[in-house]
Design an enzyme around this catalytic site. Structure first.
Site, PDB file in Angstrom:
ATOM      1  N   CYS A   2       0.795  -1.224   0.030  1.00 56.46           N
ATOM      2  CA  CYS A   2      -0.097  -0.041   0.001  1.00 56.46           C
ATOM      3  C   CYS A   2       0.860   1.136   0.079  1.00 56.46           C
ATOM      4  CB  CYS A   2      -0.894  -0.019   1.215  1.00 56.46           C
ATOM      5  SG  CYS A   2      -2.200  -1.266   1.148  1.00 56.46           S
ATOM      6  N   ARG A  27       4.048  -0.531  -4.837  1.00 56.65           N
ATOM      7  CA  ARG A  27       3.779  -0.783  -3.343  1.00 56.65           C
ATOM      8  C   ARG A  27       2.276  -1.779  -3.394  1.00 56.65           C
ATOM      9  NH1 ARG A  27       6.851   1.922   0.166  1.00 56.65           N
ATOM     10  NH2 ARG A  27       5.664   1.162   2.001  1.00 56.65           N
ATOM     11  N   TRP A  75      -2.397  -2.759  -1.629  1.00 54.94           N
ATOM     12  CA  TRP A  75      -2.297  -4.262  -1.803  1.00 54.94           C
ATOM     13  C   TRP A  75      -3.408  -4.914  -0.887  1.00 54.94           C
ATOM     14  CZ3 TRP A  75      -0.656  -8.401   1.390  1.00 54.94           C
ATOM     15  CH2 TRP A  75      -0.077  -9.461   0.481  1.00 54.94           C
ATOM     16  N   ASN A  99      -1.688   2.202   5.516  1.00 58.12           N
ATOM     17  CA  ASN A  99      -0.801   0.919   4.986  1.00 58.12           C
ATOM     18  C   ASN A  99      -0.611   0.173   6.294  1.00 58.12           C
ATOM     19  OD1 ASN A  99       1.342  -0.240   4.001  1.00 58.12           O
ATOM     20  ND2 ASN A  99       2.973   1.517   4.210  1.00 58.12           N
ATOM     21  N   GLY A 100      -0.890  -0.764   5.929  1.00 59.85           N
ATOM     22  CA  GLY A 100      -0.511  -1.831   7.464  1.00 59.85           C
ATOM     23  C   GLY A 100      -1.689  -2.608   7.707  1.00 59.85           C
ATOM     24  N   GLU A 482      17.287 -18.318  -6.426  1.00 62.34           N
ATOM     25  CA  GLU A 482      17.079 -17.141  -6.850  1.00 62.34           C
ATOM     26  C   GLU A 482      16.614 -17.100  -8.404  1.00 62.34           C
ATOM     27  OE1 GLU A 482      16.182 -14.537  -5.700  1.00 62.34           O
ATOM     28  OE2 GLU A 482      16.555 -13.044  -7.209  1.00 62.34           O
ATOM     29  N   LYS A 486      12.750 -15.788  -9.354  1.00 61.24           N
ATOM     30  CA  LYS A 486      12.644 -14.828 -10.544  1.00 61.24           C
ATOM     31  C   LYS A 486      11.657 -15.223 -11.930  1.00 61.24           C
ATOM     32  CE  LYS A 486      13.657 -12.048  -9.221  1.00 61.24           C
ATOM     33  NZ  LYS A 486      14.240 -11.842  -8.015  1.00 61.24           N
ATOM     34  N   GLU A 489       7.808 -15.781 -10.411  1.00 64.79           N
ATOM     35  CA  GLU A 489       7.184 -14.510  -9.797  1.00 64.79           C
ATOM     36  C   GLU A 489       6.804 -13.561 -10.861  1.00 64.79           C
ATOM     37  OE1 GLU A 489       9.059 -11.831  -7.212  1.00 64.79           O
ATOM     38  OE2 GLU A 489      10.918 -12.085  -8.165  1.00 64.79           O
ATOM     39  N   HIS A 505      16.591 -38.507  -6.090  1.00 65.66           N
ATOM     40  CA  HIS A 505      15.823 -39.073  -4.682  1.00 65.66           C
ATOM     41  C   HIS A 505      14.287 -38.793  -4.667  1.00 65.66           C
ATOM     42  CE1 HIS A 505      19.726 -40.092  -2.978  1.00 65.66           C
ATOM     43  NE2 HIS A 505      20.239 -39.083  -3.393  1.00 65.66           N
ATOM     44  N   LYS A 604       5.796  -4.581  -3.992  1.00 65.54           N
ATOM     45  CA  LYS A 604       7.210  -4.443  -3.933  1.00 65.54           C
ATOM     46  C   LYS A 604       7.676  -4.528  -2.420  1.00 65.54           C
ATOM     47  CE  LYS A 604      11.541  -3.527  -5.599  1.00 65.54           C
ATOM     48  NZ  LYS A 604      11.967  -4.450  -5.920  1.00 65.54           N
TER      49      LYS A 604
END
Ligand code: M6R
Length: 609
Positions: A2, A27, A75, A99-100, A482, A486, A489, A505, A604
């Site tokens: 947010c 955000r 978000w 925000n939060g 990583e 990448k 996502e 295995h 983000k």
């Protein structure tokens, strides 16, 4: 998670709010809204979707005569993305953006419902507005009402607030989520981060925990948790408006991939003196490093992966036992600390809630903490005992690239610093390690970026698959994690990273004719073993892309495609492999028509636990 923006001054507020929101979209981007103070009171316009949807609404029904407003890009946490759940939310004389998370919102909602409040949305934010309106009704002064209201809330949050009967005033409070104030020639601003305000001003002040801010067109004041009124201390940011723009690239992610060579130089060169690692400008002496006996690295997502790579380098080069932990798990199974344990937290944004909680936990336990952070003066940077900034510049794409790259380069430098301070490597070797990161790595990334056409061709095949595997051993297993994140996502392809020797295995049963397997092999000593694992999948029909050293013997024998990495030094090979997997993910996502910079469901800066 947010984005909040606010403005009060002597110019039209609406274009400023929409411009700032378009920058803050990284955000969160599932709904957006504005509350604007006009001659008719506070007008609210909000909708599901992105800034473009809000701009269409504002074009159809323009808001004029407005020089004071707050805005929000969301978000979703409580309540899905919808017009009604979009911020701002109103209760009586209070309109706010948030925000939060308000953790006790259910209890507060029942309390306020019992008093007769009715709620339109499913959000915790509307409940917060109701609680504040309740206190404002009782107390009549905004500062006291905000103070009393937040005392009733638990969680972490930041609010931007307008009061119906206080025209021209923007109020704000920060409790766990970031907020900054800024001073322009045309008035005062508020935002979740400075990038949103770069088009307007460079002077900023970071709000402290628990501080209230009161902005009018001609003044800004802070009210501390003790009720004391103080004036902000303004700093000037080094960021430029251009640093937060695409600069001719189709996506921020691509721009940021290409910025990596320069970002490494910026992050590493201030930490070199006489060719040797030197962190004295960061307030860290060789004595400090010499006392480190054990390192716990704590982070989230890609930053955890940087920690995995860094941990291996620290153990190999500095011979310090190092483990990496996922921040959201760290508190529930804290590793044993010994005398000389250093907790290193890594965060690009400096605001990740899980990482912050782990940092606070470590501090509570009396452990020394060091933060590797990109965004300056953020909560994690400020709360850690020591901080090392990565100087990658603003990273806007949700998928981190240069942020991760500079984290790894700084970890290399820390390993060199510890190894040298403790006499575990000689001066010449320490110098060579530093040189390889500063000089070889940027060149190697450039060289890899010249192979983009080949990588795009490989992406042309990967993009048709729903399952992809990355494999590697040692450092390359850490790198594979990583690489896999990448790809998944941004392209939404299911991708898993496996230690190359572990496939047989169990996971090898998933390999079918044509399943893409991307093998990374940067360490000469491990090549033969990794190559055997490559053969195992190749002979079972996998479509293999082998990313390996340019001195590997006959890599084409067991792969459909080969990407050769420069072998000037270990650092060069590793960073070149990083650039290769980033470009592969990027090109695959482009071919699948994905929203590269704003992948679905993500944000983000993850400021909720
Ligand atoms: O800002 P941080 O480095 O603390 O963020 C941690 C993760 O959320 C972040 O690395 C995330 O995994 C990235 N989107 C991955 O590209």
């Amino acid at each position: 998670m947010c984005g909040i923006i606010g403005y009060t001054g002597n110019e039209n507020a609406v274009p400023k709010i929409t411009k700032g929101l378009s920058v803050l979209e990284y955000r969160g981007y599932d709904s957006v809204g504005i509350a604007a103070r006009t001659g008719n009171g506070i007008e609210t316009v909000k909708c599901r979707g992105r800034i473009g949807a809000l701009e269409e609404k504002l074009e159809a029904n323009p808001i004029t005569d407005c020089s004071c407003a707050i805005g929000h890009t969301r978000w979703a946490t409580h309540g899905g993305p919808s017009d009604i759940n979009a911020h701002p939310h109103r209760a009586g004389r209070v309109v706010l953006v948030h925000n939060g998370i308000i953790e006790n919102y259910k209890e507060l909602k029942s309390e306020m419902s019992a008093k007769g409040d009715r709620f339109l949305s499913e959000t915790d934010t509307e409940v917060a507005a109701a609680v504040l309106n309740d206190e404002y009704g009782k107390l009549g002064t905004p500062a006291e009402a905000i103070r009393k209201a937040i005392a009733r809330m638990t969680g972490s949050y930041a609010f931007g607030i307008l009061f119906e009967d206080l025209p021209g005033e923007v109020w704000a409070v920060r409790c766990g989520s970031p907020l900054i104030l800024a001073k322009g020639t045309d008035g005062y601003y508020l935002a979740s981060d400075m990038t949103a305000l770069l088009p307007f001003t460079k002077e900023y002040h970071c709000l402290e925990e628990g501080q209230l801010a009161h902005l009018t067109p001609n003044s800004a004041e802070l009210i501390t948790a003790d009720g004391e009124t103080v004036t902000p201390t303004w700093s000037v940011t080094a960021m430029t408006p251009e640093s937060a723009q695409k600069g001719g690239y189709p996506h921020f992610m691509l721009k940021e991939i290409y910025e990596q060579p320069e970002a490494i130089v910026k992050s590493v060169s201030p930490r070199i003196k006489g060719g040797l690692p030197d962190f004295s400008a960061d307030g860290i002496s060789p004595d400090f490093w010499a006392k480190v006996k054990n390192i716990q690295i704590v982070a989230c997502g890609s930053a955890t992966h940087a920690g995995l790579v860094g941990g291996r380098i620290l153990e190999q080069v500095a011979q310090v036992p190092t483990s990496s932990y996922i921040a959201s798990e760290y508190r529930y199974h804290p590793p044993l600390a010994v005398d000389g344990t250093l907790v290193v937290v890594i965060s690009q944004s400096g605001e990740t809630a899980d990482t912050l909680a782990a940092l606070r936990y470590a501090k509570q336990k009396g452990l020394p903490t060091l933060a590797i952070v990109n965004a300056v003066e953020t909560t994690i940077a400020r709360e850690a005992d020591y901080r090392i900034y990565t100087y990658a510049g603003p990273e806007i794409a949700v998928a981190t690239t240069k942020g991760y790259c500079t984290q790894v380069s700084v970890l290399y430098m820390i390993a060199a610093a510890i190894a040298h301070s403790c006499g575990r490597i000689c001066e010449a070797d320490a110098k060579e390690l530093v040189r390889s990161v500063l000089e070889d790595a940027p060149v190697a990334i450039h060289q890899m970026l010249e192979q983009t056409d080949a990588l795009r061709r490989m992406a042309g095949d990967i993009c048709h698959h729903e399952h992809v595997f990355y494999i590697g051993r040692g450092l390359d297993y850490a790198m594979s994690q990583e690489a896999s994140l990448k790809l998944k996502e941004i392209s939404y392809i299911h991708c898993e990273a496996y230690a190359a020797g572990e496939l047989k295995h169990g996971t090898i049963s998933l390999i079918e004719e044509g399943t893409p397997v991307i093998a990374i092999s940067t360490e000469a000593a491990l090549y033969d073993k990794t190559e055997s694992n490559v053969r195992e999948v190749y002979s079972r029909g996998a479509r293999v892309i082998l990313i390996c050293r340019d001195d590997a013997k006959n890599p084409q024998a067991s792969a459909d495609d080969v990407i050769l990495l420069p072998t000037t030094s270990g650092a060069a090979t590793l960073f070149a492999a990083l650039a290769a997997v980033q470009v592969l993910a990027y090109e695959t996502a482009v071919l699948r028509g994905c929203d590269i910079d704003r992948p679905r469901n993500l944000a983000k800066s993850v400021t909720v636990e």
